[in-house]
Design a protein around this motif. Sequence first.
Motif, mmCIF file in Angstrom:
data_model
loop_
_atom_site.group_PDB
_atom_site.id
_atom_site.type_symbol
_atom_site.label_atom_id
_atom_site.label_comp_id
_atom_site.label_asym_id
_atom_site.label_seq_id
_atom_site.Cartn_x
_atom_site.Cartn_y
_atom_site.Cartn_z
ATOM 1 N N TYR A 28 4.312 -0.189 -2.600
ATOM 2 C CA TYR A 28 3.309 -1.169 -2.168
ATOM 3 C C TYR A 28 3.523 -1.438 -0.683
ATOM 4 O O TYR A 28 4.553 -1.971 -0.283
ATOM 5 C CB TYR A 28 3.483 -2.458 -2.971
ATOM 6 C CG TYR A 28 2.263 -3.345 -3.030
ATOM 7 C CD1 TYR A 28 1.309 -3.171 -4.023
ATOM 8 C CD2 TYR A 28 2.076 -4.371 -2.114
ATOM 9 C CE1 TYR A 28 0.199 -3.990 -4.103
ATOM 10 C CE2 TYR A 28 0.963 -5.202 -2.180
ATOM 11 C CZ TYR A 28 0.027 -5.008 -3.180
ATOM 12 O OH TYR A 28 -1.083 -5.819 -3.254
ATOM 13 N N ASP A 29 2.557 -1.055 0.139
ATOM 14 C CA ASP A 29 2.702 -1.236 1.578
ATOM 15 C C ASP A 29 2.704 -2.716 1.954
ATOM 16 O O ASP A 29 2.012 -3.534 1.325
ATOM 17 C CB ASP A 29 1.566 -0.535 2.321
ATOM 18 C CG ASP A 29 1.809 0.957 2.477
ATOM 19 O OD1 ASP A 29 2.890 1.422 2.080
ATOM 20 O OD2 ASP A 29 0.915 1.647 2.991
ATOM 21 N N ASP A 45 -6.607 -3.251 3.093
ATOM 22 C CA ASP A 45 -5.520 -2.714 3.898
ATOM 23 C C ASP A 45 -5.654 -3.265 5.316
ATOM 24 O O ASP A 45 -6.753 -3.288 5.870
ATOM 25 C CB ASP A 45 -5.626 -1.179 3.898
ATOM 26 C CG ASP A 45 -4.428 -0.520 4.538
ATOM 27 O OD1 ASP A 45 -3.332 -1.098 4.493
ATOM 28 O OD2 ASP A 45 -4.592 0.590 5.074
ATOM 29 N N LEU A 67 -0.852 -4.580 2.570
ATOM 30 C CA LEU A 67 -1.829 -4.327 1.508
ATOM 31 C C LEU A 67 -1.970 -5.521 0.568
ATOM 32 O O LEU A 67 -0.995 -6.195 0.240
ATOM 33 C CB LEU A 67 -1.377 -3.106 0.694
ATOM 34 C CG LEU A 67 -2.210 -2.712 -0.514
ATOM 35 C CD1 LEU A 67 -3.602 -2.244 -0.089
ATOM 36 C CD2 LEU A 67 -1.503 -1.612 -1.311
ATOM 37 N N THR A 120 -5.208 3.643 0.334
ATOM 38 C CA THR A 120 -4.594 2.388 0.745
ATOM 39 C C THR A 120 -3.214 2.226 0.136
ATOM 40 O O THR A 120 -2.459 1.354 0.550
ATOM 41 C CB THR A 120 -5.448 1.190 0.288
ATOM 42 O OG1 THR A 120 -5.629 1.243 -1.135
ATOM 43 C CG2 THR A 120 -6.809 1.195 0.963
ATOM 44 N N ALA A 166 -9.082 -3.087 -3.055
ATOM 45 C CA ALA A 166 -7.924 -3.367 -2.213
ATOM 46 C C ALA A 166 -8.344 -3.618 -0.785
ATOM 47 O O ALA A 166 -9.439 -3.235 -0.353
ATOM 48 C CB ALA A 166 -6.933 -2.203 -2.274
#
Length: 211
Positions: free
Chosen positions: A101-102, A193, A105, A157, A191
């Motif tokens: 999980y960035d 980003d 994000l 993403t 999502a």
Amino acid sequence: MPFAQSVIISCAGIGSRLGLATTKALININGKSLIRWQLEQFNDVEDVRVVVGFQAQDVIDEVLAYRKDVVFVYNHSYFETKTGASYYLGARHGAEYAFEYDGDLLVHPDDLKMLLNLDGEWVAYSDKMSDDAVYVKVNPQGEVVSFSREQGDFEWTGPCCIKKQKLRYHSGNVFNQLEPYLPMKGVKIRACDIDTFEDYQRAVVWVQKNL
């Protein structure tokens, strides 16, 4: 979660494209830091690992103000590496499956719950929203078959999930870790980003509507 997995949140980067002189984890979105929004979404996950680098102590302090049982992992080469290195470092001592999980994000809560309960390996993607997108191409079977900076069917993403034993130390991006294993199961999500300041402005509105 149906099987052993660790959630790896990659927060080591400088966030230079954002232009706010802070790591993305600490940007304020509607009264809360981005990392706080993320941690709240992972309340029910036992094993959460946060990879830190730039402004590490500030990120650690912010995380510990909300949750005490997070495992912190340092990416000491955060200036020379990208998220692919942080993903590997965060995953290598974790569970069999590494849920990436960035740190820039946010995922719709219903979609994130679905992802946390998916078996096996997968790659998530969304409709294009970011200014500086990486694209994915998806085949008729719904599998992700390639990543591209130029064009594709959807925006990559993150997140993704893969067995940690497949990860290698890599100075590039997370999608570079995944490329040797394509095609992979694809999952479309909602999502947001955050790479640029314009993305940040959109994220403020997105959070108001979705979180």
